[in-house]
Motif scaffolding. Structure first.
Motif, PDB file in Angstrom:
ATOM      1  N   ARG A 182       0.787  -1.369   0.065  1.00  0.00           N
ATOM      2  CA  ARG A 182      -0.016   0.031   0.051  1.00  0.00           C
ATOM      3  C   ARG A 182       0.825   1.126  -0.058  1.00  0.00           C
ATOM      4  O   ARG A 182       0.648   2.104  -0.809  1.00  0.00           O
ATOM      5  N   ASN A 183       1.940   1.128   0.943  1.00  0.00           N
ATOM      6  CA  ASN A 183       2.836   2.531   0.909  1.00  0.00           C
ATOM      7  C   ASN A 183       3.494   2.796  -0.318  1.00  0.00           C
ATOM      8  O   ASN A 183       3.722   3.860  -0.737  1.00  0.00           O
ATOM      9  N   ARG A 186       1.251   3.837  -3.086  1.00  0.00           N
ATOM     10  CA  ARG A 186       0.917   5.393  -2.794  1.00  0.00           C
ATOM     11  C   ARG A 186       1.915   6.276  -3.117  1.00  0.00           C
ATOM     12  O   ARG A 186       1.743   7.348  -3.810  1.00  0.00           O
ATOM     13  N   GLU A 187       3.263   5.946  -2.711  1.00  0.00           N
ATOM     14  CA  GLU A 187       4.522   6.826  -3.043  1.00  0.00           C
ATOM     15  C   GLU A 187       4.635   6.939  -4.483  1.00  0.00           C
ATOM     16  O   GLU A 187       5.206   8.004  -4.747  1.00  0.00           O
TER      17      GLU A 187
END
Length: 205
Positions: A182-183, A186-187
């Motif tokens: 997820r991170n 998103r990044e």
């Protein structure tokens, strides 16, 4: 049929352009920050100040947020190894919510960092504002930015484009697969937005 073929070509071309923008933006961010992030305390050069990027001290469940605690651990490590002299804790302060105060208290009472070297920045509402305020409000450019590795790249992109002598010290990441993917996803998109804003001369909200 020709109408649908034209629509398909437009959609396909648009998708190609979006994919190209994503690739080029991330290549730029990685290129600009290459060699400026560190995971080992013995390798990172000293700087005057650590800029600690804020996050909530607790998750929605009320449990301690591991991203928060790992950032505090990394910051304390820098201090106790003599890599920094001052610490700016930058995050959001609003009614009933105060990231800088939570960071400061954790560093003092859990990590043994002296209170008088910690500066609270209550208007670090996002990564860009934290970086910009570090330079323009607190007059600090010789900094080590502390966050998780996926976040530090974007923060360093902002710092380097504002002529700051910045390095990144990566706090330990959270190893849960769902958090990692997820991170990272998103990044990847956040870096594109950062690049677009920089090219257009727009300050992120």
């Amino acid at each position: 049929m020709r109408f649908f073929r034209n629509i398909f070509k437009i959609v396909f071309t648009s998708a190609e352009l979006v994919l190209l923008l994503i690739c080029l933006s991330n290549i730029w961010v990685f290129g600009l920050t290459d060699g400026r992030t560190f995971t080992r305390i013995s390798k990172i050069p000293p700087r005057e100040v650590a800029l600690v990027l804020g996050t909530s001290p607790r998750m929605r469940s009320g449990a301690s947020n591991p991203y928060f605690t790992k950032r505090m651990d990394a910051t304390a490590l820098l201090y106790h190894h003599g890599k920094i002299k001052k610490i700016i804790v930058s995050g959001e302060k609003s009614k009933g919510y105060d990231e800088p105060a939570a960071m400061k208290n954790f560093l003092i009472y859990q990590e043994g960092v002296p209170e008088d070297i910690i500066i609270e920045d209550p208007k670090g509402f996002n990564t860009f504002q934290s970086i910009l305020r570090c330079k323009e409000v607190y007059k600090k450019s010789d900094v080590i930015i502390v966050s998780q590795g996926f976040h530090n790249l974007r923060a360093l992109f902002f710092a380097r484009n504002n002529n700051m002598n910045a390095l990144g010290f990566d706090a330990q990441d959270v190893n849960k697969p769902e958090s990692y993917y997820r991170n990272q996803s998103r990044e990847i998109l956040a870096r594109v937005i950062a690049v677009v804003y920089f090219v257009l001369g727009i300050s992120p909200d």
